[in-house]
Write a protein that holds these residues in place. Structure first.
Motif, PDB file in Angstrom:
ATOM      1  N   GLN A 118     -90.108  51.556 -52.564  1.00  0.00           N
ATOM      2  CA  GLN A 118     -88.668  51.369 -52.398  1.00  0.00           C
ATOM      3  C   GLN A 118     -87.996  52.730 -52.498  1.00  0.00           C
ATOM      4  O   GLN A 118     -88.472  53.610 -53.234  1.00  0.00           O
ATOM      5  CB  GLN A 118     -88.102  50.456 -53.498  1.00  0.00           C
ATOM      6  N   LEU A 119     -86.896  52.915 -51.779  1.00  0.00           N
ATOM      7  CA  LEU A 119     -86.124  54.142 -51.856  1.00  0.00           C
ATOM      8  C   LEU A 119     -84.975  53.936 -52.833  1.00  0.00           C
ATOM      9  O   LEU A 119     -84.315  52.896 -52.812  1.00  0.00           O
ATOM     10  CB  LEU A 119     -85.588  54.534 -50.480  1.00  0.00           C
ATOM     11  N   VAL A 120     -84.737  54.916 -53.689  1.00  0.00           N
ATOM     12  CA  VAL A 120     -83.676  54.829 -54.700  1.00  0.00           C
ATOM     13  C   VAL A 120     -82.890  56.136 -54.716  1.00  0.00           C
ATOM     14  O   VAL A 120     -83.439  57.204 -54.440  1.00  0.00           O
ATOM     15  CB  VAL A 120     -84.251  54.539 -56.108  1.00  0.00           C
ATOM     16  N   ASP A 159     -84.804  56.583 -68.731  1.00  0.00           N
ATOM     17  CA  ASP A 159     -83.852  57.553 -69.308  1.00  0.00           C
ATOM     18  C   ASP A 159     -84.198  58.981 -68.903  1.00  0.00           C
ATOM     19  O   ASP A 159     -83.315  59.822 -68.731  1.00  0.00           O
ATOM     20  CB  ASP A 159     -83.841  57.459 -70.842  1.00  0.00           C
ATOM     21  N   ASN A 160     -85.500  59.255 -68.771  1.00  0.00           N
ATOM     22  CA  ASN A 160     -85.958  60.614 -68.437  1.00  0.00           C
ATOM     23  C   ASN A 160     -86.299  60.776 -66.956  1.00  0.00           C
ATOM     24  O   ASN A 160     -86.873  61.786 -66.559  1.00  0.00           O
ATOM     25  CB  ASN A 160     -87.185  60.968 -69.281  1.00  0.00           C
ATOM     26  N   ALA A 161     -85.944  59.774 -66.159  1.00  0.00           N
ATOM     27  CA  ALA A 161     -86.288  59.804 -64.729  1.00  0.00           C
ATOM     28  C   ALA A 161     -85.475  60.872 -63.994  1.00  0.00           C
ATOM     29  O   ALA A 161     -84.428  61.315 -64.459  1.00  0.00           O
ATOM     30  CB  ALA A 161     -86.036  58.439 -64.105  1.00  0.00           C
ATOM     31  N   PHE A 162     -85.988  61.296 -62.840  1.00  0.00           N
ATOM     32  CA  PHE A 162     -85.284  62.281 -62.008  1.00  0.00           C
ATOM     33  C   PHE A 162     -83.930  61.710 -61.581  1.00  0.00           C
ATOM     34  O   PHE A 162     -83.843  60.556 -61.169  1.00  0.00           O
ATOM     35  CB  PHE A 162     -86.101  62.617 -60.750  1.00  0.00           C
ATOM     36  N   ASP A 163     -82.894  62.540 -61.685  1.00  0.00           N
ATOM     37  CA  ASP A 163     -81.569  62.118 -61.249  1.00  0.00           C
ATOM     38  C   ASP A 163     -81.317  62.696 -59.861  1.00  0.00           C
ATOM     39  O   ASP A 163     -80.521  63.618 -59.674  1.00  0.00           O
ATOM     40  CB  ASP A 163     -80.517  62.600 -62.250  1.00  0.00           C
ATOM     41  N   ALA A 164     -82.064  62.172 -58.910  1.00  0.00           N
ATOM     42  CA  ALA A 164     -82.002  62.664 -57.526  1.00  0.00           C
ATOM     43  C   ALA A 164     -82.580  61.571 -56.630  1.00  0.00           C
ATOM     44  O   ALA A 164     -83.235  60.646 -57.127  1.00  0.00           O
ATOM     45  CB  ALA A 164     -82.830  63.941 -57.396  1.00  0.00           C
ATOM     46  N   PRO A 165     -82.341  61.657 -55.305  1.00  0.00           N
ATOM     47  CA  PRO A 165     -82.959  60.666 -54.416  1.00  0.00           C
ATOM     48  C   PRO A 165     -84.482  60.659 -54.583  1.00  0.00           C
ATOM     49  O   PRO A 165     -85.122  61.711 -54.562  1.00  0.00           O
ATOM     50  CB  PRO A 165     -82.546  61.147 -53.027  1.00  0.00           C
ATOM     51  N   CYS A 166     -85.029  59.477 -54.774  1.00  0.00           N
ATOM     52  CA  CYS A 166     -86.466  59.339 -55.056  1.00  0.00           C
ATOM     53  C   CYS A 166     -87.030  58.156 -54.278  1.00  0.00           C
ATOM     54  O   CYS A 166     -86.301  57.385 -53.658  1.00  0.00           O
ATOM     55  CB  CYS A 166     -86.688  59.081 -56.552  1.00  0.00           C
TER      56      CYS A 166
END
Length: 379
Positions: free
Chosen positions: A125-127, A166-173
Motif C-alpha cells: 500500500q502507498l502511504v 511513532d518512529n516511522a518515517f514522516d515522508a511518502p512511503c
C-alpha cells in the motif's frame, strides 16, 4: 565513416566504486571517461580522463556536464532527471533512459509498475502520513520503505506494532507485506538498443542483518534449473516492459512455498554482480559498456564457483582506513581483492569486496568464512 567506440566519450554520473570498476573495464576499450561527483576524493577521481566535482542532483551542473559526453550513464539513481530529459531531447544518448531512472527513483511507482505488468511482488500500500500508516489494512509485522532516496539498507524499517509507528518515517512511503522467504536472489539482465537481451546466472545472497547490506554472495545458484530459469525470465520480462538500454539488477525473494517475488530494481551495476569480474566470461561492467554502445552482448556464463564478500567498515571505527589481515588472505589461492580507494572508513561503509573463485563450491565458502573473520577495516 561511423565513429568507433574509442572516439566516443562516456559520461558517468557518480564517481563511487561502481564508476571506478566501470572505468577499469572502459580502459580496455580505449574509452574516454568523464565523471561528475560531489566528493572531491571520489574513488573515480584519479582514473577518469576528466573529473568534475559537482552536484549530480543540480539541473545546470548535470546538463552542462552531459553536453561534454556522447553517451551518459549512471552509477547511482539519485540524479537530476530533468537535465537528463533535456539532454535526450537534444540528441544525447542517456542509458538507462531518463524515464527508467524516474520510475525506479520512486519505490511506490516501481511497485505500481510491477502490478500493472503482472510482475510477481509482495502485496503493498502507498502511504503519505503516519495517519495513513495507522489506518493501513496490512497485518503486522510489515516493512516500511521510503519511496525516495533509500539505498544501501537506508530508508527501510520493520513495523511490528502500533508502537513502532511513532518512529516511522514522516515522508511518502510504501508498506509491504513481510515476505517469509527462504533465500534472497538476484538476476542481472542486460539489453542493448537493438533489443538483444542476456541474463547473468542467478545468484544467492546472504545479508548483514544489522547493516541491511549484502554481505555474502554465492554464484552460481544450486537451485533447480526450473527455478533459475523462472527468475531469469522474470528479469527479461521486466527489461522488455521497461524497454531499457543498459543493465538492470533484479532483486528477488524465493518464498518458502517456492514462489518468486520481485523486491526491487537497480538500473546500473550492482553489488550482486561484482563476482562477475573474475567468476564469469564477461563482467557486469563490460556488459554495461557493450549495452550502452549497442555492441554484441558478451558471454554471461559462470567460469567457476565464485563467492563475493562485501568489505564493510567495522563498528566503532571512524577515520583513515587500515586493512587488518590483508596479507593473510593474500596467501590464499583464488582470492581477488578489490579496494575502492576510499581514504576514510566508518561503520558499515563499503570499502571494497573480495571474490573467491574455486572449482569446489564448499572450499570457496570455507575460504570466504575465513576471510570474513580475518580481514577487518579499522581506523
Amino acid at each position: 565513416m561511423a565513429k568507433q567506440i574509442s572516439d566516443l566519450k562516456l559520461g558517468i554520473l557518480g564517481g563511487g566504486q561502481l564508476g571506478r570498476m566501470l572505468i577499469q573495464e572502459a580502459i580496455n576499450y580505449n574509452l574516454t571517461t568523464l565523471v561528475l561527483d560531489p566528493d572531491t576524493d571520489a574513488p573515480c577521481k584519479h582514473i577518469a580522463n576528466y573529473f568534475e566535482c559537482g552536484s549530480i542532483t543540480d539541473f545546470d551542473t548535470v546538463y552542462k556536464f552531459g553536453k561534454k559526453a556522447d553517451i551518459i550513464t549512471i552509477e547511482i539513481e539519485k540524479v537530476n532527471i530533468e537535465a537528463l530529459d533535456q539532454l535526450e531531447k537534444e540528441g544525447k544518448k542517456v542509458y538507462p533512459q531518463a524515464r527508467v531512472i524516474r520510475l525506479i527513483q520512486d519505490k511506490g511507482v516501481q511497485k505500481q509498475f510491477f502490478k500493472e505488468n503482472d510482475i510477481p511482488t509482495a502485496p503493498f500500500q502507498l502511504v503519505n502520513t503516519k495517519e495513513d500508516i495507522i489506518n493501513s489494512t496490512l497485518p503486522f509485522p510489515y516493512i516500511l520503505k521510503q519511496r525516495k532516496d533509500g539505498y544501501d539498507g537506508k530508508g527501510v524499517m520493520r513495523i511490528n506494532s502500533f508502537a513502532d509507528i511513532d518512529n516511522a518515517f514522516d515522508a511518502p512511503c510504501l508498506i509491504e507485506e513481510l515476505v517469509d522467504f527462504e533465500k534472497e536472489i538476484a538476476v542481472i539482465v542486460s539489453r542493448n538498443a537493438n533489443g538483444d537481451v542476456k541474463t547473468f546466472p542467478m545468484v544467492e545472497m546472504e545479508f548483514n542483518a544489522e547493516a541491511n547490506l549484502v554481505e555474502f554472495l554465492i554464484s552460481p545458484s544450486t537451485y533447480p534449473d526450473a527455478v533459475q530459469e523462472k527468475a531469469e525470465t522474470i528479469a527479461k520480462n521486466i527489461a522488455a516492459a521497461l524497454n531499457v538500454t543498459g543493465i538492470l539488477a533484479v532483486e528477488m525473494f524465493i518464498t518458502r512455498n517456492g514462489d518468486i517475488l520481485v523486491n526491487e530494481l537497480a538500473p546500473r551495476p550492482h553489488n550482486s554482480g561484482h563476482h562477475t569480474i573474475e567468476g564469469n566470461y564477461v563482467s557486469q561492467f563490460e556488459q554495461l559498456i557493450r549495452s550502452v554502445f549497442n555492441l554484441p552482448l558478451g558471454d554471461t556464463r559462470s567460469i567457476n564457483n565464485a563467492v563475493m564478500i562485501n568489505l564493510l567498515g567495522e563498528k566503532g571505527h571512524d577515520g583513515v582506513a587500515v586493512y587488518k589481515g590483508l596479507e593473510k588472505i593474500m596467501a590464499i589461492d583464488g582470492v581477488y581483492i578489490h579496494l575502492y580507494g576510499k581514504k576514510y572508513t566508518k561503520p558499515f561503509r563499503k570499502m571494497g569486496h573480495i571474490t573467491i573463485v574455486d572449482q569446489n563450491r564448499e572450499a570457496a565458502v570455507e575460504k570466504a568464512n575465513y576471510i570474513k573473520n580475518t580481514l577487518k577495516v579499522i581506523s
